[in-house]
Structure formats: structure tokens, C-alpha cells
Design an enzyme around this catalytic site. Structure first.
Site, PDB file in Angstrom:
ATOM      1  CB  THR A  13      31.591  -4.930  15.135  1.00 14.22           C
ATOM      2  OG1 THR A  13      32.593  -4.303  14.362  1.00 14.22           O
ATOM      3  CG2 THR A  13      32.131  -6.213  15.683  1.00 14.22           C
ATOM      4  CB  VAL A  48      42.902  -6.918   9.089  1.00 18.03           C
ATOM      5  CG1 VAL A  48      42.337  -7.816  10.177  1.00 18.03           C
ATOM      6  CG2 VAL A  48      42.978  -7.673   7.768  1.00 18.03           C
ATOM      7  N   GLY A  49      40.784  -4.962  10.893  1.00 19.49           N
ATOM      8  CA  GLY A  49      40.589  -4.270  12.169  1.00 19.49           C
ATOM      9  C   GLY A  49      40.864  -5.181  13.343  1.00 19.49           C
ATOM     10  CG  ASP A  50      38.472  -4.508  16.772  1.00 20.25           C
ATOM     11  OD1 ASP A  50      38.096  -3.782  15.826  1.00 20.25           O
ATOM     12  OD2 ASP A  50      37.671  -5.018  17.587  1.00 20.25           O
ATOM     13  CB  THR A  81      31.601  -3.359  19.001  1.00 25.53           C
ATOM     14  OG1 THR A  81      31.145  -2.269  18.176  1.00 25.53           O
ATOM     15  CG2 THR A  81      30.923  -3.228  20.347  1.00 25.53           C
ATOM     16  N   GLY A  82      33.787  -1.194  18.089  1.00 21.83           N
ATOM     17  CA  GLY A  82      34.267   0.185  18.136  1.00 21.83           C
ATOM     18  C   GLY A  82      35.398   0.386  17.158  1.00 21.83           C
ATOM     19  CG  HIS A  83      38.803   3.664  15.824  1.00 23.34           C
ATOM     20  ND1 HIS A  83      40.023   4.109  16.268  1.00 23.34           N
ATOM     21  CD2 HIS A  83      38.848   3.708  14.468  1.00 23.34           C
ATOM     22  CE1 HIS A  83      40.779   4.411  15.220  1.00 23.34           C
ATOM     23  NE2 HIS A  83      40.082   4.182  14.133  1.00 23.34           N
ATOM     24  N   GLY A  84      38.504   0.022  15.392  1.00 24.38           N
ATOM     25  CA  GLY A  84      39.412  -1.123  15.387  1.00 24.38           C
ATOM     26  C   GLY A  84      40.851  -0.779  15.706  1.00 24.38           C
TER      27      GLY A  84
HETATM   28  N1  GLY Z   1      35.594  -2.875  15.202  1.00 29.93           N
HETATM   29  C1  GLY Z   1      35.596  -3.250  13.876  1.00 29.93           C
HETATM   30  C2  GLY Z   1      36.617  -2.659  13.048  1.00 29.93           C
HETATM   31  O1  GLY Z   1      37.163  -1.605  13.368  1.00 29.93           O
HETATM   32  O2  GLY Z   1      36.903  -3.233  12.045  1.00 29.93           O
END
Ligand code: GLY
Length: 320
Positions: free
Chosen positions: A169, A198-200, A220-223
Site C-alpha cells: 500500500t 477487498v481490504g481496508d 497501511t498494514g494487514h487489511g
Molecule cells: N492494507 C492493504 C490491504 O490489506 O489490502
């Protein structure tokens, strides 16, 4: 007041060999966004310009250079938000688009909706003259090799975002001379994600949020973790309760780690020009243009006692 712009190129365990390109990429994007502010552009114009520069740079997981899903396809997510009006636009699971952040801005400005997804987003792009590009133009040799190497989806929690497998990201936040704030975030998501995941990043309050009364955030990071704690809004709720942007970011990332074991990073700017870049992953490339100075973190090569070479971060400031 003087304008401020901060960008990030993703929070993850950036490998040493990608560190110089990541640092120079965020510096170039910050300079570009800052030049838009200097020439009288709004915070919204500046975050769009900075994120377009990051999307065009193959070092980053957004636009050209995005990660591939389980079928080896590129599906992109992006958001943009205007703190003056709370207007927001987003696209998710969009294919064959070079600059999803500009398509997100068009959703905000030319439709009465906030998010368009998949086929509908591509149809809208075509209807307003944004040309589709072949998938090949978005895929780098690096990503093809990484995808071949790791044909497996990782849950992506704390451990995975601190490995070299994750690649995450881009984003920008800005406040202009009039005190208006804006944010933008763009991503290819998580490598080997399911088709349609779809992520965050495109979700309002999660991958980004902007409100002139408190500030602007890009995450940014784990969505999936960011979605669970609505990270962008969580940070601004701490700011609204009187915390500095740096403390609000630290508290919120720590909460995400403790509560759902998620790692990530954020950039934040307040309407008065306070800013912060914070992360709980091993590294995050970021740069900030404020008061004629460009701030960034450089991963400096050092030799340790065991003669292994490693890179440690050093905070640097340059004249803009
Ligand atoms: N932070 C981006 C995603 O997890 O898609």
C-alpha cells in the site's frame, strides 16, 4: 499557516535491496505533492498527485507494481477523502486502471455514490474517458517472481507483515494553507488474496479518513485487522479527545496489535500542521514536506559485531 504533506510507501519488512528505491520513491512523491501545494493547489489535489506518483513507481504495491491475487490477476483498491465536506470516493477490485486514486476522485466528484467496485468501476472509468490498460502494464518482473515463489495465502497478521512476503500500500495526507485536510490511499492488497477480496484501503474510516475538525489519516498494514478496529477513525477519535497525532497513532496501532494481533502503519496530519508517521512493522518508507524541509527515514547500512550487514533507520532532514 504553512502547508504540510506526508506520504508512505507501505508498512512491512522492506528487504534491504528494496530500501533505497523505497526511500527515494517516497521522497520524490512528497516533493511532487508539496510542489502542488506550493503552486496553490488544494490538499485534495496534493494527495492525489502524490499517490499517482507512488502508483506509477514499480517499487510500491499500488498501480504499476501491485501484488497479484490467487489467480495471478491485479485487483486494485483506492480511496480519496476531502476534509472540508467529508466527501469521499473509492474503487475496489478494479482492473486495468493505471491510477485508481484518480478514478476514486472521479467517483467522489462525478457520481452520487462513495464506492464503485469491479466491473461497475471499470464501466464508469470508460464512460468518463479513463482508458483501460493491459494487465501486463501493471505487473513487474519482481511481482511475477514473488507470486511464483509464494503460491500460498498467509493470514497476514503480525508475523506475516514482519516478513518479506508482505508488500503493502501507498498513501498521502495533507493540509493546505487554508487549513483544509485530505487523504488518499491506494493498494494492490495482499498477495495471493482470494478473487474479489477487498481490504481496508478503500473503506472509509479504515484505510483513510479526513475531517477538517480533527485531521487526515492514511493507513497501511494487514487489511483485515485495520478493518476490525476502523484504524483511521480510531486515530482521529483519540485526536478529538485531545491526544497529539503522534500519541493517537501509537495508541491505535498498539490497540490493533493487542486486540487483533495486526501490524501496520499510519501517517496523520492535523488542521494546524502537526504530523506523524508511525508503524509497528519492521519498516515503513515515509517522507514529510513541512516548513520548507523534507523529512524522511533512511535505512542506513551498518556492520554489526557479528559482521552481518543490516540496515537501521536514521531520521534525515533535507531542504525542500
Ligand atoms: N492494507 C492493504 C490491504 O490489506 O489490502
Amino acid at each position: 499557516m504553512s502547508a504540510v504533506l506526508v506520504v508512505h510507501g507501505g508498512a512491512w519488512s522492506i528487504p534491504d535491496e528494496m530500501a533505497p528505491a523505497s526511500v527515494s520513491g517516497v521522497k520524490a512523491a512528497a516533493r511532487h505533492g508539496s510542489s502542488v501545494l506550493k503552486s496553490g493547489g488544494s490538499a485534495l489535489d496534493a494527495v492525489e498527485a502524490a499517490v499517482r506518483a507512488l502508483e506509477d513507481n514499480p517499487t510500491f504495491n499500488a498501480g504499476y507494481g501491485a501484488t497479484l491475487n490467487i489467480d495471478g490477476e491485479v485487483e486494485l483498491d483506492a480511496i480519496i477523502m476531502d476534509g472540508r465536506t467529508l466527501a469521499s470516493g473509492a474503487v475496489s477490485c478494479v482492473k486495468n486502471i493505471a491510477n485508481p486514486v484518480s478514478l476514486a476522485r472521479a467517483v467522489m466528484e462525478k457520481t452520487s455514490h462513495i464506492m464503485l467496485t469491479g466491473k461497475g468501476a471499470n464501466q464508469f472509468a470508460e464512460s468518463i474517458g479513463i482508458n483501460a490498460i493491459p494487465t501486463d502494464k501493471l505487473v513487474t518482473e519482481y511481482e511475477k517472481k514473488e507470486w511464483e515463489k509464494h503460491k500460498k495465502y498467509f493470514a497476514g497478521v503480525m508475523e506475516e507483515f514482519n516478513t518479506k512476503w508482505a508488500h503493502d500500500t501507498v498513501g498521502a495526507v495533507a493540509v493546505d494553507c487554508a487549513g483544509n485536510v485530505a487523504c488518499a490511499t491506494s493498494t494492490g492488497g495482499i498477495r495471493n488474496k482470494m478473487v474479489g477480496r477487498v481490504g481496508d484501503s478503500p473503506v472509509i474510516g479504515c484505510g483513510g479518513y479526513a475531517n477538517n475538525s480533527s485531521g487526515a489519516v492514511s493507513c497501511t498494514g494487514h487489511g483485515e485487522s485495520i478493518l476490525k478496529v476502523t484504524l483511521a477513525r480510531l486515530i482521529l477519535s483519540h485526536v478529538e479527545q485531545g491526544k497529539s497525532v503522534a500519541d493517537a497513532s501509537r495508541l491505535s496501532l498498539q490497540y490493533m496489535g493487542d486486540r487483533v494481533q495486526g501490524a501496520g502503519g499510519t501517517i496523520v496530519v492535523s488542521p494546524s500542521g502537526q504530523w506523524a508517521a508511525t508503524f509497528t512493522t519492521e519498516r515503513m518508507a515515509w517522507a514529510a514536506a513541512a516548513d520548507g524541509v523534507l523529512w524522511f527515514e533512511y535505512f542506513h547500512t551498518l556492520s554489526c559485531l557479528l559482521s552481518n550487514t543490516y540496515l537501521s533507520p536514521v531520521l534525515i532532514k533535507h531542504i525542500l
